[in-house]
Design a protein around this motif. Structure first.
Motif, PDB file in Angstrom:
ATOM      1  N   GLY A   1      10.364   5.917   1.475  1.00 19.42           N
ATOM      2  CA  GLY A   1      10.833   4.564   1.730  1.00 19.42           C
ATOM      3  C   GLY A   1       9.737   3.530   1.562  1.00 19.42           C
ATOM      4  O   GLY A   1       8.570   3.861   1.360  1.00 19.42           O
ATOM      5  N   VAL A   2      10.165   2.287   1.622  1.00 23.22           N
ATOM      6  CA  VAL A   2       9.245   1.143   1.620  1.00 23.22           C
ATOM      7  C   VAL A   2       9.588   0.319   2.848  1.00 23.22           C
ATOM      8  O   VAL A   2      10.760   0.046   3.129  1.00 23.22           O
ATOM      9  N   TRP A   3       8.550  -0.076   3.570  1.00 28.86           N
ATOM     10  CA  TRP A   3       8.717  -0.702   4.885  1.00 28.86           C
ATOM     11  C   TRP A   3       7.845  -1.940   5.037  1.00 28.86           C
ATOM     12  O   TRP A   3       6.729  -1.982   4.515  1.00 28.86           O
ATOM     13  N   ARG A   4       8.343  -2.885   5.821  1.00 31.83           N
ATOM     14  CA  ARG A   4       7.537  -4.027   6.245  1.00 31.83           C
ATOM     15  C   ARG A   4       6.558  -3.491   7.295  1.00 31.83           C
ATOM     16  O   ARG A   4       6.957  -2.947   8.330  1.00 31.83           O
ATOM     17  N   ALA A   5       5.277  -3.603   7.038  1.00 29.86           N
ATOM     18  CA  ALA A   5       4.265  -3.011   7.914  1.00 29.86           C
ATOM     19  C   ALA A   5       4.366  -3.544   9.342  1.00 29.86           C
ATOM     20  O   ALA A   5       4.279  -2.767  10.309  1.00 29.86           O
TER      21      ALA A   5
ATOM     22  N   ASP B   1       0.866  -1.172   0.000  1.00 22.62           N
ATOM     23  CA  ASP B   1       0.000   0.000   0.000  1.00 22.62           C
ATOM     24  C   ASP B   1       0.905   1.225   0.000  1.00 22.62           C
ATOM     25  O   ASP B   1       2.100   1.117   0.293  1.00 22.62           O
ATOM     26  N   ALA B   2       0.361   2.373  -0.310  1.00 17.18           N
ATOM     27  CA  ALA B   2       1.111   3.630  -0.256  1.00 17.18           C
ATOM     28  C   ALA B   2       0.479   4.543   0.778  1.00 17.18           C
ATOM     29  O   ALA B   2      -0.745   4.713   0.794  1.00 17.18           O
ATOM     30  N   VAL B   3       1.307   5.107   1.649  1.00 18.60           N
ATOM     31  CA  VAL B   3       0.888   6.111   2.617  1.00 18.60           C
ATOM     32  C   VAL B   3       1.607   7.398   2.227  1.00 18.60           C
ATOM     33  O   VAL B   3       2.834   7.461   2.266  1.00 18.60           O
ATOM     34  N   ILE B   4       0.833   8.399   1.831  1.00 15.33           N
ATOM     35  CA  ILE B   4       1.405   9.670   1.395  1.00 15.33           C
ATOM     36  C   ILE B   4       1.090  10.729   2.447  1.00 15.33           C
ATOM     37  O   ILE B   4      -0.078  10.982   2.756  1.00 15.33           O
ATOM     38  N   LEU B   5       2.138  11.326   2.992  1.00 15.14           N
ATOM     39  CA  LEU B   5       1.978  12.371   4.002  1.00 15.14           C
ATOM     40  C   LEU B   5       1.770  13.701   3.289  1.00 15.14           C
ATOM     41  O   LEU B   5       2.656  14.182   2.578  1.00 15.14           O
ATOM     42  N   ALA B   6       0.601  14.298   3.481  1.00 19.11           N
ATOM     43  CA  ALA B   6       0.232  15.507   2.736  1.00 19.11           C
ATOM     44  C   ALA B   6      -0.440  16.542   3.625  1.00 19.11           C
ATOM     45  O   ALA B   6      -1.320  17.269   3.177  1.00 19.11           O
ATOM     46  N   GLY B   7      -0.021  16.642   4.876  1.00 21.49           N
ATOM     47  CA  GLY B   7      -0.717  17.554   5.769  1.00 21.49           C
ATOM     48  C   GLY B   7       0.173  18.517   6.524  1.00 21.49           C
ATOM     49  O   GLY B   7      -0.240  19.074   7.523  1.00 21.49           O
TER      50      GLY B   7
ATOM     51  N   ARG C   1       1.262   7.026  12.029  1.00 19.87           N
ATOM     52  CA  ARG C   1       0.382   6.151  12.821  1.00 19.87           C
ATOM     53  C   ARG C   1      -1.003   6.067  12.178  1.00 19.87           C
ATOM     54  O   ARG C   1      -1.575   4.985  12.060  1.00 19.87           O
ATOM     55  N   THR C   2      -1.541   7.206  11.789  1.00 21.62           N
ATOM     56  CA  THR C   2      -2.877   7.254  11.197  1.00 21.62           C
ATOM     57  C   THR C   2      -2.910   6.532   9.859  1.00 21.62           C
ATOM     58  O   THR C   2      -3.813   5.739   9.588  1.00 21.62           O
ATOM     59  N   GLY C   3      -1.939   6.798   9.013  1.00 17.93           N
ATOM     60  CA  GLY C   3      -1.886   6.139   7.712  1.00 17.93           C
ATOM     61  C   GLY C   3      -1.656   4.655   7.822  1.00 17.93           C
ATOM     62  O   GLY C   3      -2.296   3.850   7.127  1.00 17.93           O
ATOM     63  N   LEU C   4      -0.762   4.246   8.707  1.00 22.54           N
ATOM     64  CA  LEU C   4      -0.444   2.825   8.877  1.00 22.54           C
ATOM     65  C   LEU C   4      -1.653   2.033   9.368  1.00 22.54           C
ATOM     66  O   LEU C   4      -1.802   0.856   9.025  1.00 22.54           O
ATOM     67  N   ALA C   5      -2.528   2.667  10.125  1.00 16.43           N
ATOM     68  CA  ALA C   5      -3.745   1.986  10.586  1.00 16.43           C
ATOM     69  C   ALA C   5      -4.627   1.553   9.419  1.00 16.43           C
ATOM     70  O   ALA C   5      -5.442   0.631   9.560  1.00 16.43           O
ATOM     71  N   GLU C   6      -4.460   2.175   8.249  1.00 15.85           N
ATOM     72  CA  GLU C   6      -5.252   1.847   7.063  1.00 15.85           C
ATOM     73  C   GLU C   6      -4.565   0.836   6.141  1.00 15.85           C
ATOM     74  O   GLU C   6      -5.182   0.358   5.188  1.00 15.85           O
ATOM     75  N   VAL C   7      -3.295   0.535   6.405  1.00 25.87           N
ATOM     76  CA  VAL C   7      -2.520  -0.371   5.543  1.00 25.87           C
ATOM     77  C   VAL C   7      -2.981  -1.811   5.766  1.00 25.87           C
ATOM     78  O   VAL C   7      -3.080  -2.277   6.906  1.00 25.87           O
ATOM     79  N   ARG C   8      -3.254  -2.510   4.673  1.00 20.41           N
ATOM     80  CA  ARG C   8      -3.690  -3.906   4.726  1.00 20.41           C
ATOM     81  C   ARG C   8      -2.663  -4.863   4.125  1.00 20.41           C
ATOM     82  O   ARG C   8      -2.688  -6.054   4.403  1.00 20.41           O
ATOM     83  N   GLU C   9      -1.773  -4.361   3.311  1.00 24.94           N
ATOM     84  CA  GLU C   9      -0.756  -5.189   2.672  1.00 24.94           C
ATOM     85  C   GLU C   9       0.433  -5.392   3.621  1.00 24.94           C
ATOM     86  O   GLU C   9       0.608  -4.632   4.581  1.00 24.94           O
ATOM     87  N   PRO C  10       1.283  -6.398   3.381  1.00 27.19           N
ATOM     88  CA  PRO C  10       2.434  -6.651   4.263  1.00 27.19           C
ATOM     89  C   PRO C  10       3.514  -5.572   4.174  1.00 27.19           C
ATOM     90  O   PRO C  10       4.321  -5.431   5.092  1.00 27.19           O
ATOM     91  N   TRP C  11       3.524  -4.815   3.096  1.00 27.62           N
ATOM     92  CA  TRP C  11       4.510  -3.756   2.883  1.00 27.62           C
ATOM     93  C   TRP C  11       3.781  -2.459   2.586  1.00 27.62           C
ATOM     94  O   TRP C  11       2.654  -2.481   2.099  1.00 27.62           O
ATOM     95  N   PHE C  12       4.456  -1.334   2.853  1.00 24.02           N
ATOM     96  CA  PHE C  12       3.883  -0.051   2.462  1.00 24.02           C
ATOM     97  C   PHE C  12       4.990   0.918   2.085  1.00 24.02           C
ATOM     98  O   PHE C  12       6.097   0.848   2.611  1.00 24.02           O
ATOM     99  N   ALA C  13       4.669   1.791   1.147  1.00 17.70           N
ATOM    100  CA  ALA C  13       5.553   2.894   0.782  1.00 17.70           C
ATOM    101  C   ALA C  13       5.138   4.090   1.620  1.00 17.70           C
ATOM    102  O   ALA C  13       3.950   4.426   1.665  1.00 17.70           O
ATOM    103  N   LEU C  14       6.089   4.685   2.297  1.00 12.49           N
ATOM    104  CA  LEU C  14       5.859   5.920   3.045  1.00 12.49           C
ATOM    105  C   LEU C  14       6.481   7.036   2.223  1.00 12.49           C
ATOM    106  O   LEU C  14       7.693   7.050   1.995  1.00 12.49           O
ATOM    107  N   LEU C  15       5.643   7.965   1.750  1.00 12.82           N
ATOM    108  CA  LEU C  15       6.095   8.984   0.812  1.00 12.82           C
ATOM    109  C   LEU C  15       5.573  10.353   1.212  1.00 12.82           C
ATOM    110  O   LEU C  15       4.406  10.490   1.590  1.00 12.82           O
ATOM    111  N   ALA C  16       6.432  11.355   1.111  1.00 16.98           N
ATOM    112  CA  ALA C  16       5.993  12.736   1.307  1.00 16.98           C
ATOM    113  C   ALA C  16       5.378  13.238   0.015  1.00 16.98           C
ATOM    114  O   ALA C  16       5.788  12.836  -1.076  1.00 16.98           O
ATOM    115  N   ALA C  17       4.429  14.134   0.133  1.00 15.71           N
ATOM    116  CA  ALA C  17       3.697  14.639  -1.036  1.00 15.71           C
ATOM    117  C   ALA C  17       4.404  15.798  -1.716  1.00 15.71           C
ATOM    118  O   ALA C  17       3.783  16.535  -2.462  1.00 15.71           O
ATOM    119  N   ASP C  18       5.707  15.955  -1.493  1.00 18.45           N
ATOM    120  CA  ASP C  18       6.409  17.113  -2.065  1.00 18.45           C
ATOM    121  C   ASP C  18       7.639  16.729  -2.887  1.00 18.45           C
ATOM    122  O   ASP C  18       8.564  17.510  -3.012  1.00 18.45           O
TER     123      ASP C  18
END
Length: 181
Positions: free
Chosen positions: A128-132, A5-11, A75-92
């Protein structure tokens, strides 16, 4: 590697850009957020931690309180991740592309994560990409507010793609990015 999954920090507050809506800034006919979401196009789902926008199509969530910083946003984005891995990305990051995300995924498979490194070899903690499961475990006992403090102990592989790691935090960086498109 399994799906991601992708978690994009945009706030963020974009203080160095005078409080501008940084994810909504146009670079080459697309917003910064649209560019980052396109780079993560292989994700099973895209979770944007920030204000809801008409594009890109994603699941939008907000940390409480909004603007609390990158660790509460993670923390908020990771709570929505369902896949074993996720990309953590800034929106800039205007130069992030799907090839960089795939390079991160390939490198992350050797451990618990991988991060882009800038031209001086410094990790870009919001690229980055991380093991959830590993990040969830690290968050469980983490009292701090620094992504580096949280993620560095996971010993991520550094992926030296300096251009993809460039972010637009200042008017000068934004002008340089716009000049390239």
């Amino acid at each position: 590697m399994d799906g991601f999954d992708a978690v994009i920090l945009a706030g963020g507050a974009a203080r160095r850009l005078g409080g501008a809506d940084k994810p909504g800034l146009d670079v080459g006919g697309r917003t910064l957020l649209e560019r980052v979401a396109a780079a993560a196009r292989g994700a099973a789902s895209t979770i944007v931690v920030g204000p809801r926008r008409p594009v890109p199509a994603a699941r939008y969530v907000r940390e409480d309180p909004p603007g609390a910083g990158p660790v509460p946003a993670l923390r908020t984005g990771l709570a929505e991740v369902r896949e074993p891995w996720f990309a953590l990305l800034a929106a800039d990051m205007p130069f992030l592309d799907a090839e960089a995300v795939e390079a991160l995924r390939a490198a992350a498979a050797r451990g618990d994560g991988a991060v882009l490194a800038d031209d001086r070899g410094h990790p870009q903690w919001t690229a980055g990409v991380w093991r959830a499961a590993a990040v969830r475990a690290a968050l469980a006992g983490y009292p701090g507010s620094s992504l580096r403090g949280l993620l560095a102990p996971l010993e991520p592989v550094a992926v030296p793609l300096a251009e993809a790691a460039v972010d637009c935090d200042t008017p000068e960086a934004l002008a340089r990015a716009r000049a390239r498109f």
